[in-house]
Scaffold this motif. Structure first.
Motif, PDB file in Angstrom:
ATOM      1  N   GLU A  59      34.146  22.587  40.209  1.00  0.00           N
ATOM      2  CA  GLU A  59      34.084  22.040  41.200  1.00  0.00           C
ATOM      3  C   GLU A  59      35.196  20.598  41.176  1.00  0.00           C
ATOM      4  OE1 GLU A  59      30.012  21.103  42.230  1.00  0.00           O
ATOM      5  OE2 GLU A  59      29.706  23.149  42.639  1.00  0.00           O
ATOM      6  N   ASN A  60      35.487  20.041  40.076  1.00  0.00           N
ATOM      7  CA  ASN A  60      36.346  19.076  39.585  1.00  0.00           C
ATOM      8  C   ASN A  60      37.875  19.176  40.012  1.00  0.00           C
ATOM      9  OD1 ASN A  60      34.058  17.530  38.683  1.00  0.00           O
ATOM     10  ND2 ASN A  60      34.223  18.659  36.888  1.00  0.00           N
ATOM     11  N   ALA A  61      38.209  20.296  40.751  1.00  0.00           N
ATOM     12  CA  ALA A  61      39.498  20.787  41.082  1.00  0.00           C
ATOM     13  C   ALA A  61      39.370  21.175  42.710  1.00  0.00           C
ATOM     14  CB  ALA A  61      40.323  21.549  40.187  1.00  0.00           C
ATOM     15  N   PRO A  62      40.292  21.066  43.377  1.00  0.00           N
ATOM     16  CA  PRO A  62      40.143  21.806  44.721  1.00  0.00           C
ATOM     17  C   PRO A  62      39.930  23.203  44.554  1.00  0.00           C
ATOM     18  CG  PRO A  62      42.119  20.368  44.631  1.00  0.00           C
ATOM     19  CD  PRO A  62      41.611  20.570  43.106  1.00  0.00           C
ATOM     20  N   ALA A  63      39.194  23.589  45.711  1.00  0.00           N
ATOM     21  CA  ALA A  63      38.999  25.294  45.807  1.00  0.00           C
ATOM     22  C   ALA A  63      40.262  25.819  46.228  1.00  0.00           C
ATOM     23  CB  ALA A  63      37.862  25.606  46.667  1.00  0.00           C
ATOM     24  N   PRO A  64      40.664  26.963  45.858  1.00  0.00           N
ATOM     25  CA  PRO A  64      41.819  27.449  46.382  1.00  0.00           C
ATOM     26  C   PRO A  64      41.606  27.943  47.827  1.00  0.00           C
ATOM     27  CG  PRO A  64      41.101  28.433  44.452  1.00  0.00           C
ATOM     28  CD  PRO A  64      39.864  27.670  44.725  1.00  0.00           C
ATOM     29  N   GLY A 113      48.875  26.995  40.165  1.00  0.00           N
ATOM     30  CA  GLY A 113      49.265  25.718  40.639  1.00  0.00           C
ATOM     31  C   GLY A 113      48.401  24.784  41.510  1.00  0.00           C
ATOM     32  N   GLN A 114      48.492  23.632  41.014  1.00  0.00           N
ATOM     33  CA  GLN A 114      47.457  22.378  41.537  1.00  0.00           C
ATOM     34  C   GLN A 114      48.077  21.586  42.454  1.00  0.00           C
ATOM     35  OE1 GLN A 114      43.865  22.589  40.985  1.00  0.00           O
ATOM     36  NE2 GLN A 114      44.658  24.653  40.483  1.00  0.00           N
ATOM     37  N   LEU A 115      47.706  21.575  43.489  1.00  0.00           N
ATOM     38  CA  LEU A 115      48.055  20.433  44.431  1.00  0.00           C
ATOM     39  C   LEU A 115      47.371  19.201  44.316  1.00  0.00           C
ATOM     40  CD1 LEU A 115      48.371  22.851  47.611  1.00  0.00           C
ATOM     41  CD2 LEU A 115      50.339  22.126  46.365  1.00  0.00           C
ATOM     42  N   PRO A 116      48.158  18.058  44.744  1.00  0.00           N
ATOM     43  CA  PRO A 116      47.410  16.605  44.761  1.00  0.00           C
ATOM     44  C   PRO A 116      46.403  16.587  45.606  1.00  0.00           C
ATOM     45  CG  PRO A 116      49.333  16.653  45.707  1.00  0.00           C
ATOM     46  CD  PRO A 116      49.340  18.125  45.590  1.00  0.00           C
ATOM     47  N   LEU A 117      45.587  17.454  45.846  1.00  0.00           N
ATOM     48  CA  LEU A 117      44.517  17.365  46.694  1.00  0.00           C
ATOM     49  C   LEU A 117      43.035  16.673  45.960  1.00  0.00           C
ATOM     50  CD1 LEU A 117      44.840  20.745  48.516  1.00  0.00           C
ATOM     51  CD2 LEU A 117      45.813  18.680  49.271  1.00  0.00           C
ATOM     52  N   ASP A 118      42.250  16.099  46.782  1.00  0.00           N
ATOM     53  CA  ASP A 118      40.967  15.412  46.336  1.00  0.00           C
ATOM     54  C   ASP A 118      40.128  16.639  46.144  1.00  0.00           C
ATOM     55  OD1 ASP A 118      38.097  14.496  46.658  1.00  0.00           O
ATOM     56  OD2 ASP A 118      39.136  12.446  46.280  1.00  0.00           O
ATOM     57  N   PRO A 119      39.208  16.850  45.161  1.00  0.00           N
ATOM     58  CA  PRO A 119      38.455  18.172  45.326  1.00  0.00           C
ATOM     59  C   PRO A 119      37.271  18.024  45.867  1.00  0.00           C
ATOM     60  CG  PRO A 119      38.766  16.952  43.106  1.00  0.00           C
ATOM     61  CD  PRO A 119      39.532  16.192  43.871  1.00  0.00           C
ATOM     62  N   ASP A 120      36.900  16.908  46.169  1.00  0.00           N
ATOM     63  CA  ASP A 120      35.863  16.625  47.152  1.00  0.00           C
ATOM     64  C   ASP A 120      36.034  16.509  48.640  1.00  0.00           C
ATOM     65  OD1 ASP A 120      33.891  16.063  45.026  1.00  0.00           O
ATOM     66  OD2 ASP A 120      34.526  14.066  44.738  1.00  0.00           O
ATOM     67  N   THR A 121      37.166  16.156  49.097  1.00  0.00           N
ATOM     68  CA  THR A 121      37.436  15.872  50.571  1.00  0.00           C
ATOM     69  C   THR A 121      38.658  17.024  50.961  1.00  0.00           C
ATOM     70  OG1 THR A 121      39.379  14.197  50.015  1.00  0.00           O
ATOM     71  CG2 THR A 121      36.983  13.558  50.380  1.00  0.00           C
ATOM     72  N   GLY A 122      39.314  17.590  49.842  1.00  0.00           N
ATOM     73  CA  GLY A 122      40.547  18.453  50.096  1.00  0.00           C
ATOM     74  C   GLY A 122      41.695  17.765  50.856  1.00  0.00           C
ATOM     75  N   GLU A 123      41.600  16.363  50.944  1.00  0.00           N
ATOM     76  CA  GLU A 123      42.689  15.604  51.513  1.00  0.00           C
ATOM     77  C   GLU A 123      43.688  15.263  50.402  1.00  0.00           C
ATOM     78  OE1 GLU A 123      43.036  14.532  54.724  1.00  0.00           O
ATOM     79  OE2 GLU A 123      41.088  16.060  54.926  1.00  0.00           O
ATOM     80  N   THR A 124      44.918  15.188  50.759  1.00  0.00           N
ATOM     81  CA  THR A 124      46.198  14.765  49.899  1.00  0.00           C
ATOM     82  C   THR A 124      45.760  13.394  49.343  1.00  0.00           C
ATOM     83  OG1 THR A 124      47.761  16.143  51.231  1.00  0.00           O
ATOM     84  CG2 THR A 124      48.523  14.702  49.806  1.00  0.00           C
ATOM     85  N   VAL A 125      45.929  13.201  48.185  1.00  0.00           N
ATOM     86  CA  VAL A 125      45.780  11.931  47.442  1.00  0.00           C
ATOM     87  C   VAL A 125      47.198  11.149  47.327  1.00  0.00           C
ATOM     88  CG1 VAL A 125      45.112  10.707  45.282  1.00  0.00           C
ATOM     89  CG2 VAL A 125      43.818  12.618  46.031  1.00  0.00           C
ATOM     90  N   GLY A 126      47.558  10.198  47.808  1.00  0.00           N
ATOM     91  CA  GLY A 126      48.688   9.517  47.570  1.00  0.00           C
ATOM     92  C   GLY A 126      49.672   9.949  48.815  1.00  0.00           C
ATOM     93  N   THR A 127      50.799   8.890  48.661  1.00  0.00           N
ATOM     94  CA  THR A 127      52.064   9.499  49.543  1.00  0.00           C
ATOM     95  C   THR A 127      53.310   9.393  48.858  1.00  0.00           C
ATOM     96  OG1 THR A 127      52.188   7.164  50.218  1.00  0.00           O
ATOM     97  CG2 THR A 127      50.986   8.527  51.662  1.00  0.00           C
ATOM     98  N   THR A 128      53.375   8.831  47.609  1.00  0.00           N
ATOM     99  CA  THR A 128      54.396   8.790  46.697  1.00  0.00           C
ATOM    100  C   THR A 128      54.299  10.238  45.661  1.00  0.00           C
ATOM    101  OG1 THR A 128      53.583   7.525  45.008  1.00  0.00           O
ATOM    102  CG2 THR A 128      54.449   6.401  46.787  1.00  0.00           C
ATOM    103  N   VAL A 129      55.455  10.355  45.203  1.00  0.00           N
ATOM    104  CA  VAL A 129      55.420  11.516  44.453  1.00  0.00           C
ATOM    105  C   VAL A 129      54.745  11.297  42.824  1.00  0.00           C
ATOM    106  CG1 VAL A 129      57.594  11.024  43.101  1.00  0.00           C
ATOM    107  CG2 VAL A 129      56.875  13.655  43.370  1.00  0.00           C
ATOM    108  N   ALA A 130      54.678   9.917  42.690  1.00  0.00           N
ATOM    109  CA  ALA A 130      53.979   9.499  41.483  1.00  0.00           C
ATOM    110  C   ALA A 130      52.327   9.409  41.501  1.00  0.00           C
ATOM    111  CB  ALA A 130      54.358   7.966  41.059  1.00  0.00           C
ATOM    112  N   GLU A 131      52.142   9.199  42.692  1.00  0.00           N
ATOM    113  CA  GLU A 131      50.361   9.369  43.087  1.00  0.00           C
ATOM    114  C   GLU A 131      50.260  10.733  43.002  1.00  0.00           C
ATOM    115  OE1 GLU A 131      49.880   5.378  45.967  1.00  0.00           O
ATOM    116  OE2 GLU A 131      50.778   7.130  46.723  1.00  0.00           O
ATOM    117  N   GLN A 132      50.931  11.523  43.647  1.00  0.00           N
ATOM    118  CA  GLN A 132      50.648  13.005  43.603  1.00  0.00           C
ATOM    119  C   GLN A 132      50.670  13.675  42.578  1.00  0.00           C
ATOM    120  OE1 GLN A 132      52.227  15.110  47.413  1.00  0.00           O
ATOM    121  NE2 GLN A 132      51.551  13.576  48.587  1.00  0.00           N
ATOM    122  N   THR A 133      51.801  13.355  41.616  1.00  0.00           N
ATOM    123  CA  THR A 133      51.725  13.937  40.303  1.00  0.00           C
ATOM    124  C   THR A 133      50.597  13.585  39.500  1.00  0.00           C
ATOM    125  OG1 THR A 133      54.106  13.598  40.388  1.00  0.00           O
ATOM    126  CG2 THR A 133      53.006  14.032  38.203  1.00  0.00           C
TER     127      THR A 133
END
Length: 127
Positions: free
Chosen positions: A9-14, A32-52
């Motif tokens: 549950e600590n990573a986004p559900a596929p 492959g893991q995307l830059p998603l918050d596992p709790d909300t499913g929302e994208t975390v960050g707007t920069t590539v550094a934040e998303q990485t």
């Protein structure tokens, strides 16, 4: 040798027909893991550094669920949407992964709008 699904549950559900990770013997492949918050499913960050950083947190969570850590990773594959993001990704990647760095491949591809990076991992465990 049994193939075991790894989930956390600590990573986004596929959102597609795939497992967060698969372990068979001493091999653990993290999807492959995307830059998603596992709790909300929302994208975390707007920069590539934040998303990485977020994508690597998700990779690490799946590794942990499979009994591994970044020190067990022999290969990371990074998928970027824009070659101009390489330097920002490298900076966040180096800070999160640390030395000695695993082998890595970086490719460029199209991801859904707002997503700048996706990362998968292959780990080898001693048992």
């Amino acid at each position: 040798m049994t193939r075991t699904t790894v989930t956390t549950e600590n990573a986004p559900a596929p959102a597609a027909p795939l497992s967060q990770g698969i372990r068979k013997g001493g091999l653990l492949q993290v999807s492959g893991q995307l830059p998603l918050d596992p709790d909300t499913g929302e994208t975390v960050g707007t920069t590539v550094a934040e998303q990485t950083a977020q994508a690597l947190r998700n990779v690490t969570a799946v590794l942990k669920a499979g009994g591994a850590g970044l020190a067990d990773v022999v290969m990371l594959r990074v998928y970027l949407t824009d070659p101009a993001h390489l330097a920002g990704m490298n900076e966040a990647y180096a800070a999160a992964v640390g030395e000695p760095f695993p082998a890595r491949t970086t490719v460029y591809m199209r991801l859904p709008p707002g997503l700048l990076v996706e990362i998968d991992a292959l780990a080898v465990l001693d048992d």
